[in-house]
Design an enzyme around this catalytic site. Structure first.
Site, mmCIF file in Angstrom:
data_model
loop_
_atom_site.group_PDB
_atom_site.id
_atom_site.type_symbol
_atom_site.label_atom_id
_atom_site.label_comp_id
_atom_site.label_asym_id
_atom_site.label_seq_id
_atom_site.Cartn_x
_atom_site.Cartn_y
_atom_site.Cartn_z
ATOM 1 N N SER A 138 -35.462 5.459 39.575
ATOM 2 C CA SER A 138 -36.249 6.539 38.979
ATOM 3 C C SER A 138 -37.277 5.930 38.013
ATOM 4 O O SER A 138 -38.028 5.046 38.404
ATOM 5 C CB SER A 138 -35.328 7.555 38.321
ATOM 6 O OG SER A 138 -36.012 8.748 38.029
ATOM 7 N N ARG A 195 -35.924 20.285 30.836
ATOM 8 C CA ARG A 195 -34.825 19.739 31.632
ATOM 9 C C ARG A 195 -34.558 20.600 32.867
ATOM 10 O O ARG A 195 -34.275 20.077 33.944
ATOM 11 C CB ARG A 195 -33.565 19.653 30.776
ATOM 12 C CG ARG A 195 -32.372 19.035 31.481
ATOM 13 C CD ARG A 195 -32.631 17.604 31.899
ATOM 14 N NE ARG A 195 -31.394 16.901 32.206
ATOM 15 C CZ ARG A 195 -31.332 15.643 32.599
ATOM 16 N NH1 ARG A 195 -32.445 14.945 32.752
ATOM 17 N NH2 ARG A 195 -30.173 15.065 32.845
ATOM 18 N N ASP A 275 -35.432 13.492 48.847
ATOM 19 C CA ASP A 275 -36.050 13.451 47.520
ATOM 20 C C ASP A 275 -37.343 14.277 47.522
ATOM 21 O O ASP A 275 -38.286 13.951 48.239
ATOM 22 C CB ASP A 275 -36.348 12.000 47.141
ATOM 23 C CG ASP A 275 -36.670 11.812 45.666
ATOM 24 O OD1 ASP A 275 -37.071 12.790 45.010
ATOM 25 O OD2 ASP A 275 -36.540 10.666 45.186
ATOM 26 N N HIS A 304 -33.259 13.421 44.753
ATOM 27 C CA HIS A 304 -33.549 12.277 43.897
ATOM 28 C C HIS A 304 -32.299 11.718 43.226
ATOM 29 O O HIS A 304 -32.138 10.499 43.092
ATOM 30 C CB HIS A 304 -34.570 12.698 42.845
ATOM 31 C CG HIS A 304 -35.019 11.595 41.948
ATOM 32 N ND1 HIS A 304 -35.775 10.537 42.392
ATOM 33 C CD2 HIS A 304 -34.803 11.381 40.617
ATOM 34 C CE1 HIS A 304 -36.023 9.715 41.378
ATOM 35 N NE2 HIS A 304 -35.438 10.203 40.302
ATOM 36 N N ASP A 305 -31.388 12.580 42.808
ATOM 37 C CA ASP A 305 -30.190 12.142 42.096
ATOM 38 C C ASP A 305 -29.128 11.543 43.000
ATOM 39 O O ASP A 305 -28.039 11.193 42.515
ATOM 40 C CB ASP A 305 -29.589 13.308 41.309
ATOM 41 C CG ASP A 305 -30.146 13.413 39.905
ATOM 42 O OD1 ASP A 305 -30.957 12.547 39.518
ATOM 43 O OD2 ASP A 305 -29.774 14.363 39.187
#
Length: 324
Positions: A138, A195, A275, A304-305
């Protein structure tokens, strides 16, 4: 039940102050001194090390957030290698943050990923490290590219996971919206919204369909509860000024194709199939500019995670590349 056996290694946390005598010249043109860096090291100190570069809201405590990668027989093996991770300049987990740097025009000093790499170089010199292999994911992956441009003499090879060579308008737009939320509601509430925006880009529609279906409480969708919870967790542990500084540094990192083609270090670039923040085609096309890059794709629905929650064959791929 017998107690769990102690590992053959343990994390060692230290904080050092760098640039005491000679200043660090930042890309913005300001010279600064007495930069504090908080880091964790794992294993016996050596002149050659493996350097881990953390994500946007990460810390130097790799053992707390990347257990799949750290340990005996894993890509980051403290029984064999000296492993280092430092909280970045501008972070809020022990290193010098925006509030401790001189203001520029009444605003926090702009920082760059290249500034962070130069601070990292000074840390390696302090630790007696002469050569490194880098693993970054990332934001840490983008920072790895900054290392390859700033410190090519130090880096033997680099693994870049879920990161582009530069930020796209899509990624900049997401960060712009997050920073706007922080400006609109300073004091923590805006950071919660920032967030939530980020979490939507860190996962995929398919991932949320699997993990957040239905309702958690009467009248409230599970995804709503999840996003509120994630916002509250970050607000409790992170600094909004650091969030602004680091996302600005990521957005401003725009190396040219010519610069990227000058990188001679072997690189493993990892895309993630689902992603939506950094689509795999973007990661692959950027890596194709590097003369000695290999591309591999992680097949996961979790976006992505996935490098944190669904690593699959990634540890084996990284280990093989680092040892080749």
């Amino acid at each position: 039940m017998p107690p769990l056996a102690e590992p053959e290694w343990c994390p060692f946390r230290r904080t050092v102050t760098l640039f005491r005598h000679e200043p660090l010249l930042l890309d913005c043109g300001t010279a600064v001194t007495h930069i504090r860096v908080a880091c964790h090291t794992y294993g016996e100190a050596r002149e050659k090390a493996t350097l881990v570069l953390h994500a946007l809201t990460g810390t130097s405590a790799v053992h707390e957030w990347w257990a799949d990668f750290l340990g005996k027989g894993r890509p980051l093996d403290p029984t064999r290698d000296f492993v280092i991770c430092a909280n970045v300049l501008g972070g809020c987990a022990g290193s010098t943050g925006p509030a401790e740097l001189p203001a520029v025009g009444g605003e926090d000093m702009p920082l760059s990923l290249r500034d962070m790499a130069r601070v990292g170089r000074a840390l390696l010199e302090h630790l007696g490290v002469r050569r490194v292999r880098i693993v970054g994911a990332s934001m840490g992956g983008m920072l790895a590219y900054a290392w390859l441009l700033e410190c090519p003499d130090l880096v033997e090879r680099a693994v870049v996971i879920g990161a582009p060579v530069r930020h796209s308008p899509w990624a900049i737009g997401l960060n712009t919206a997050a920073r706007s939320a922080i400006r609109a509601a300073p004091g923590g509430e805006g950071l919660k919204v920032a967030r939530q925006i980020a979490m939507l880009s860190y996962r995929s529609p398919e991932s949320f369909a699997q993990t957040q279906p239905g309702q958690r409480a009467p009248g409230q969708p599970a995804i709503t509860s999840y996003l509120h919870h994630q916002g509250e967790k970050l607000q409790a542990r992170f600094c909004e000024r650091s969030y602004v500084a680091l996302t600005r540094a990521m957005d401003a990192f725009q190396p040219s194709d010519t610069e990227l083609r000058s990188i001679r270090t072997p690189v493993l670039a990892v895309g993630i199939r689902s992603d939506v923040l950094y689509p795999p085609d973007e990661v692959r096309q950027g890596a194709a500019l590097l003369p000695h890059a290999t591309y591999w794709e992680l097949d996961s629905v979790h976006g992505h995670d996935a490098f944190l929650m669904d690593a699959g064959e990634l540890p084996e791929q990284v280990s093989a590349f680092l040892r080749s």
